[in-house]
Write an enzyme that holds these catalytic residues in place. Sequence first.
Site, PDB file in Angstrom:
ATOM      1  N   LYS A   1       0.859  -1.189   0.000  1.00 18.76           N
ATOM      2  CA  LYS A   1       0.000   0.000   0.000  1.00 18.76           C
ATOM      3  C   LYS A   1       0.892   1.235   0.000  1.00 18.76           C
ATOM      4  O   LYS A   1       1.477   1.611   1.013  1.00 18.76           O
ATOM      5  CB  LYS A   1      -0.927   0.044   1.210  1.00 18.76           C
TER       6      LYS A   1
ATOM      7  N   GLU B   1       9.238   1.073  11.196  1.00 18.05           N
ATOM      8  CA  GLU B   1      10.316   2.045  10.968  1.00 18.05           C
ATOM      9  C   GLU B   1       9.681   3.420  11.078  1.00 18.05           C
ATOM     10  O   GLU B   1       8.946   3.830  10.178  1.00 18.05           O
ATOM     11  CB  GLU B   1      10.924   1.842   9.572  1.00 18.05           C
TER      12      GLU B   1
ATOM     13  N   CYS C   1      13.609  10.386   7.455  1.00 15.87           N
ATOM     14  CA  CYS C   1      13.503   9.990   8.865  1.00 15.87           C
ATOM     15  C   CYS C   1      14.854  10.077   9.557  1.00 15.87           C
ATOM     16  O   CYS C   1      14.926  10.372  10.745  1.00 15.87           O
ATOM     17  CB  CYS C   1      12.958   8.579   8.951  1.00 15.87           C
TER      18      CYS C   1
ATOM     19  N   GLU D   1       9.541  15.830  15.574  1.00 16.73           N
ATOM     20  CA  GLU D   1      10.034  15.685  14.201  1.00 16.73           C
ATOM     21  C   GLU D   1       9.290  16.656  13.279  1.00 16.73           C
ATOM     22  O   GLU D   1       8.069  16.577  13.156  1.00 16.73           O
ATOM     23  CB  GLU D   1       9.790  14.240  13.744  1.00 16.73           C
TER      24      GLU D   1
HETATM   25  P1  NAD Z   1       2.152   8.284   7.948  1.00 18.84           P
HETATM   26  O1  NAD Z   1       2.272   7.531   9.224  1.00 18.84           O
HETATM   27  O2  NAD Z   1       1.188   9.382   7.895  1.00 18.84           O
HETATM   28  O3  NAD Z   1       1.783   7.306   6.746  1.00 18.84           O
HETATM   29  C1  NAD Z   1       2.578   6.187   6.405  1.00 18.84           C
HETATM   30  C2  NAD Z   1       1.732   5.212   5.645  1.00 18.84           C
HETATM   31  O4  NAD Z   1       0.735   4.681   6.508  1.00 18.84           O
HETATM   32  C3  NAD Z   1       0.973   5.819   4.462  1.00 18.84           C
HETATM   33  O5  NAD Z   1       0.988   4.876   3.402  1.00 18.84           O
HETATM   34  C4  NAD Z   1      -0.412   6.012   5.025  1.00 18.84           C
HETATM   35  O6  NAD Z   1      -1.425   6.040   4.039  1.00 18.84           O
HETATM   36  C5  NAD Z   1      -0.552   4.783   5.893  1.00 18.84           C
HETATM   37  N1  NAD Z   1      -1.567   4.848   6.940  1.00 18.84           N
HETATM   38  C6  NAD Z   1      -2.168   5.943   7.454  1.00 18.84           C
HETATM   39  N2  NAD Z   1      -3.044   5.586   8.430  1.00 18.84           N
HETATM   40  C7  NAD Z   1      -2.981   4.227   8.526  1.00 18.84           C
HETATM   41  C8  NAD Z   1      -3.617   3.272   9.366  1.00 18.84           C
HETATM   42  N3  NAD Z   1      -4.506   3.616  10.309  1.00 18.84           N
HETATM   43  N4  NAD Z   1      -3.295   1.970   9.215  1.00 18.84           N
HETATM   44  C9  NAD Z   1      -2.365   1.594   8.301  1.00 18.84           C
HETATM   45  N5  NAD Z   1      -1.739   2.450   7.471  1.00 18.84           N
HETATM   46  C10 NAD Z   1      -2.039   3.769   7.577  1.00 18.84           C
HETATM   47  O7  NAD Z   1       3.628   8.763   7.628  1.00 18.84           O
HETATM   48  P2  NAD Z   1       4.064   9.690   6.451  1.00 18.84           P
HETATM   49  O8  NAD Z   1       3.688  11.079   6.837  1.00 18.84           O
HETATM   50  O9  NAD Z   1       3.625   9.122   5.157  1.00 18.84           O
HETATM   51  O10 NAD Z   1       5.661   9.528   6.508  1.00 18.84           O
HETATM   52  C11 NAD Z   1       6.456  10.331   7.289  1.00 18.84           C
HETATM   53  C12 NAD Z   1       6.879   9.582   8.522  1.00 18.84           C
HETATM   54  O11 NAD Z   1       7.541   8.382   8.139  1.00 18.84           O
HETATM   55  C13 NAD Z   1       7.899  10.368   9.317  1.00 18.84           C
HETATM   56  O12 NAD Z   1       7.601  10.267  10.689  1.00 18.84           O
HETATM   57  C14 NAD Z   1       9.207   9.662   8.991  1.00 18.84           C
HETATM   58  O13 NAD Z   1      10.195   9.821   9.972  1.00 18.84           O
HETATM   59  C15 NAD Z   1       8.771   8.249   8.842  1.00 18.84           C
HETATM   60  N6  NAD Z   1       9.735   7.474   8.037  1.00 18.84           N
HETATM   61  C16 NAD Z   1      10.523   6.557   8.669  1.00 18.84           C
HETATM   62  C17 NAD Z   1      11.463   5.837   7.949  1.00 18.84           C
HETATM   63  C18 NAD Z   1      12.339   4.823   8.637  1.00 18.84           C
HETATM   64  O14 NAD Z   1      12.955   4.003   7.962  1.00 18.84           O
HETATM   65  N7  NAD Z   1      12.423   4.829   9.968  1.00 18.84           N
HETATM   66  C19 NAD Z   1      11.599   6.045   6.575  1.00 18.84           C
HETATM   67  C20 NAD Z   1      10.776   6.974   5.954  1.00 18.84           C
HETATM   68  C21 NAD Z   1       9.834   7.694   6.701  1.00 18.84           C
END
Ligand code: NAD
Length: 499
Positions: free
Chosen positions: A186, A260, A294, A392
């Site tokens: 997804k 992650e 991240c 963050e």
């Molecule tokens: P997000 O948590 O808003 O969304 C991530 C994904 O989860 C998206 O595909 C979103 O549609 C989905 N999602 C949303 N609600 C959900 C639910 N209830 N159940 C399952 N899936 C759901 O994060 P974002 O804003 O897309 O990404 C930014 C965040 O990701 C930042 O906090 C960043 O640090 C983190 N990040 C971490 C890493 C790592 O390797 N640690 C890498 C990249 C990004």
Amino acid sequence: MVSSFKEKGPENPPKKRYENLINGDWMAPSDDEYFVTSDPATNEPIAEVARATAGDVDAAVTAAREAFPGWRDTGPPTRGRRIHRVAELIREYEDELAELESIDQGKPLSQAKSDIKGAARYFEYYAGAADKLEGKSIPVGPDQVDFTVREPYGVSAQIIPWNFPANLFARGVAPALAAGNAVVVKPAPTTPLSAYRMAQLCFEAGIPEAAVNVVAGGGETGAALTAHEGVNTITFTGSVTTGQAVMEAASENITPVTLELGGKNPAIVYPDADVSEAVDSISTAIFTNAGQICSAADRALVHADVYDEFVEQIVTVAESYQLGPGLDDPEMGPLNSEGHWKKVRRYIDIGRTEGATLATGGTTTEEEGEGWFVPPTVFTDVDNDMQIAQEEVFGPVLVVVPFDDNDDVVRLANDVEYGLTAGIFTNDVRRAHRVAREIEAGNVYVNKWFGDTDQTPFGGYKKSGIGREKGLEALDSYLQTKNIAINLTRSTSDDLPGA
Ligand code: NAD
């Protein structure tokens, strides 16, 4: 940015439509709902994308479940060869994939190309692991043969964020497939496009079509996937709040999760550091991809002796960045969406209100349609307790916290709820080793940033996550261990549990 197709209206139609990619077929969403993904530099619609319903997710999981036994039982050398072929195809289509990523995500084209090369590397690396997933033999005595086998879970759900869409697709899908799992991916709703293309390249390489499925959508689609009882393991990359929701949903079926999550990563600059080297590393590590990383160096802790020199140099670097649409390959593109742009602007306001000094940046385009740009921004005189030092921002915003006690700075570095990455800039080798051990983070870099590669484990301490991606350790998220004990003698009543 995401808006519904109906809101956007037909007068400015997107060029293309993407359906769900299930069982190798394009399948319209069961409720006929589409959303629009737009170029964040211009706000122009790029494509209309199926919003997968719970029913569509169920179809994707069902397809993956059916594909699983055949893929699991495909000989490891064949599995490895096909996965390696995916890497070759990604390299062959690097330009196309990078352009798609750049326009959908906003990142400069050369950074998108680097991400795509990295995606190919994941498939190469894990292709080589497919025939080396060995168990072990355990010497329990002459009367029994005991050994372990490592078996795939079944269906792996991959939930991907919007900052490195194709690269993170590869980071999860390559080891999942190498281990013999089938996947349902997804992608994030603002950056779904590269996932479809990557899946198609998997098919072209000979991965069974039903073994790689793509269902796009937002939280509801993600929630339907994580709660699905046909999913056997979940890899989620995203924010802490969503990670918590994923864990909660996974608890219903006791589905294992790899999370992650975010970071607020300290970069400690000691008085004996090479300041220009530190500035070079830290500026790249906070301004690349407009800070939407991240593992970005978003919190510099700088010793008073070198503080002024550091601030002067990093402000000069920040002010040298050229901003523009990703496809023009500037040094920095826009943020990925309007919603995220608003969030970053809010943090800039918070920084001002908290009394930090805005040394440069902070201005943003005000009018809709101009693209979601925020220039490199540096806050100085930041106290580590301020909200902008604790939370963050996920944008091109560096906070600089001064310190003068070398013994106390590790406490400051660790004084956040995250623990993803950290950097130490020093020429004292003893200090580097000692501090690297004292830092609470999954990855520590010394005199550099982004020291991890596809070969090295990556993941968080504390609220930054559970489990590890990358390296051979990532395979632990996709394999479960079975212990097999074979009796070589006549069984006796002495074989009791707990003995
Ligand atoms: P997000 O948590 O808003 O969304 C991530 C994904 O989860 C998206 O595909 C979103 O549609 C989905 N999602 C949303 N609600 C959900 C639910 N209830 N159940 C399952 N899936 C759901 O994060 P974002 O804003 O897309 O990404 C930014 C965040 O990701 C930042 O906090 C960043 O640090 C983190 N990040 C971490 C890493 C790592 O390797 N640690 C890498 C990249 C990004």
